[in-house]
Design a protein around this motif. Sequence first.
Motif, PDB file in Angstrom:
ATOM      1  N   TYR A 385      90.565 -20.731  -0.005  1.00 12.35           N
ATOM      2  CA  TYR A 385      91.489 -20.001  -0.875  1.00 12.35           C
ATOM      3  C   TYR A 385      91.790 -18.603  -0.339  1.00 12.35           C
ATOM      4  O   TYR A 385      92.947 -18.156  -0.356  1.00 12.35           O
ATOM      5  CB  TYR A 385      90.901 -19.857  -2.288  1.00 12.35           C
ATOM      6  N   GLN A 432      96.146 -23.059  -8.883  1.00  8.46           N
ATOM      7  CA  GLN A 432      96.106 -21.697  -9.403  1.00  8.46           C
ATOM      8  C   GLN A 432      96.174 -20.671  -8.268  1.00  8.46           C
ATOM      9  O   GLN A 432      96.838 -19.633  -8.381  1.00  8.46           O
ATOM     10  CB  GLN A 432      94.838 -21.488 -10.229  1.00  8.46           C
ATOM     11  N   VAL A 433      95.475 -20.970  -7.166  1.00  6.95           N
ATOM     12  CA  VAL A 433      95.525 -20.091  -5.997  1.00  6.95           C
ATOM     13  C   VAL A 433      96.948 -20.035  -5.441  1.00  6.95           C
ATOM     14  O   VAL A 433      97.465 -18.952  -5.115  1.00  6.95           O
ATOM     15  CB  VAL A 433      94.536 -20.585  -4.918  1.00  6.95           C
ATOM     16  N   GLN A 435      99.704 -20.569  -7.012  1.00  9.84           N
ATOM     17  CA  GLN A 435     100.561 -19.845  -7.946  1.00  9.84           C
ATOM     18  C   GLN A 435     100.449 -18.343  -7.722  1.00  9.84           C
ATOM     19  O   GLN A 435     101.456 -17.617  -7.777  1.00  9.84           O
ATOM     20  CB  GLN A 435     100.164 -20.207  -9.376  1.00  9.84           C
ATOM     21  N   THR A 436      99.246 -17.890  -7.425  1.00  5.79           N
ATOM     22  CA  THR A 436      99.046 -16.463  -7.133  1.00  5.79           C
ATOM     23  C   THR A 436      99.707 -16.074  -5.816  1.00  5.79           C
ATOM     24  O   THR A 436     100.361 -15.024  -5.714  1.00  5.79           O
ATOM     25  CB  THR A 436      97.545 -16.146  -7.078  1.00  5.79           C
ATOM     26  N   SER A 439     103.395 -15.661  -6.046  1.00  7.17           N
ATOM     27  CA  SER A 439     103.797 -14.813  -7.171  1.00  7.17           C
ATOM     28  C   SER A 439     105.009 -13.949  -6.852  1.00  7.17           C
ATOM     29  O   SER A 439     105.772 -13.572  -7.756  1.00  7.17           O
ATOM     30  CB  SER A 439     102.624 -13.920  -7.608  1.00  7.17           C
ATOM     31  N   ARG A 446     109.573 -20.294  -7.380  1.00  9.54           N
ATOM     32  CA  ARG A 446     108.116 -20.445  -7.483  1.00  9.54           C
ATOM     33  C   ARG A 446     107.744 -21.753  -8.173  1.00  9.54           C
ATOM     34  O   ARG A 446     106.861 -22.478  -7.702  1.00  9.54           O
ATOM     35  CB  ARG A 446     107.527 -19.253  -8.223  1.00  9.54           C
TER      36      ARG A 446
END
Length: 475
Positions: A385, A432-433, A435-436, A439, A446
């Motif tokens: 990650y 989730q990673v 998505q960050t 960002s 996105r």
Amino acid sequence: INAEYMGVLLMFFEICDRYHPFFQVSQDCLPLVLGVFLDHRGIRNPNPNVAFRAAYLFKLFVNNLKSVIVRYVDQVFAAVKEFITNTVPKNNESLEELLNLHEALSILLGTDQMVYDSIMPHLQELVTPHINSIQSIINSGALRGPGGDSAAEAVANQLAMLTWSTKGFNSTMVVVKREGNNIERKDIGEVFFQIMTTVLAAFAVAPQYNSIREKTVLYIHRMVDMMGEHMLESIPQVTTALLDSCPSVTDAPRAIRIPVQLAKRVRAKAIPSISSIFLPIVTKVFSITNIDSLKQQNDVFSEDVRQHAELLRTYYNFLYCLMTTSCSEVLTCEVNRAHLDKVLQTVIQGCSTHPELEISKTCLQVFTEMVREWKQMDGFAQYVYERVIPASLDLLTKPHFNTRDGKANNVLTEVVTLHKMALTSFGAPFLQVMQTLFSEVPEPGRSQLLQHLQNPDNKVYKNCLKELVDSRRKP
């Protein structure tokens, strides 16, 4: 057939090879044809062009008809005795001619129809003169004296003939299965190990000669291919010796390719041997070169940069081979685990820093296999990650990454494969990673990236990434 007519002789040999099936049904003609190949009309012809061509076509002829020519093996060896006892080319003989003859004789000896008890005398007859001659040159000290170049050339030629003398054999001829699971070497294998002892002795005395180094590596590759797991004990010593005596950056890749071949040949059985030499390989590679020094000069890679890049390419291919041949334990074993972080850092650098896209592609493939293999390893997911995925995305922003370039397109495919493997291995936390990391990409881009990442069709996500890269390149 008159030996004076070169054109007729060459055509005769070509016809014999091209229409070799004729001799399967007319075997009575074989002695006559073999006689033409091996007498003054063929390999003994005073015209070097005819002699060389006859030796080459004789090798092909033997390879096609070895099952029927094998009955004449004694006569063939008697006819070429003066050639195989000569340790150096004489008169109009060429090295290529002698190599073709040695390979032809080896093919005969390695034929399945060959009686085992008849193999050993002829094999010893084929290799012993060269072994004795090399040993004599070593003992004379000629390799260390003022005439070392000529002595080295003589040794290199004989090393080549010894290597070509093994080409007709395969692993089934060299080893035999005894009772239980114990596999023992036949006497044939002992002969090849005897040759290897001589080869390594010559290299130990004169490692500075490139010709001897090349022939040593060539013979070791041949032995790994043929002897397989019986080379496990020898490879660490051989590879270490080659690494320790590398006179230039171009020699290190040759040494590294030996454990690569071993891993491909015996897979997980190679773990102990390669584990013992893994750290010396890594140390040698980065004592010779480092990525920061590999800069383009006026948009053209210099020869020095190309040589260093080849070394790095070989190193990364070595890591990829370990991951794909069930040898990943080499990286995580007790001896090497302390250096794993440094190794991973070198792959990160190769992925995002090196200007050559082929190297970046290999590094991405290494990480993909690591994710597949080490997804349960403590702390590895977090490393992926924080370091691996950001590096893969950073690569797409480099000036040398152009989506219109074919190599860049291949690299983009590997980036997609890595992300897909990470999604399969880590699931929701990986999303989730991502998505960050995405960002900064405005909507709806996105959401589309995250949606397409989960699409089973890799091309959909790849096209989305490509559009993102192209949009950011527009003025």
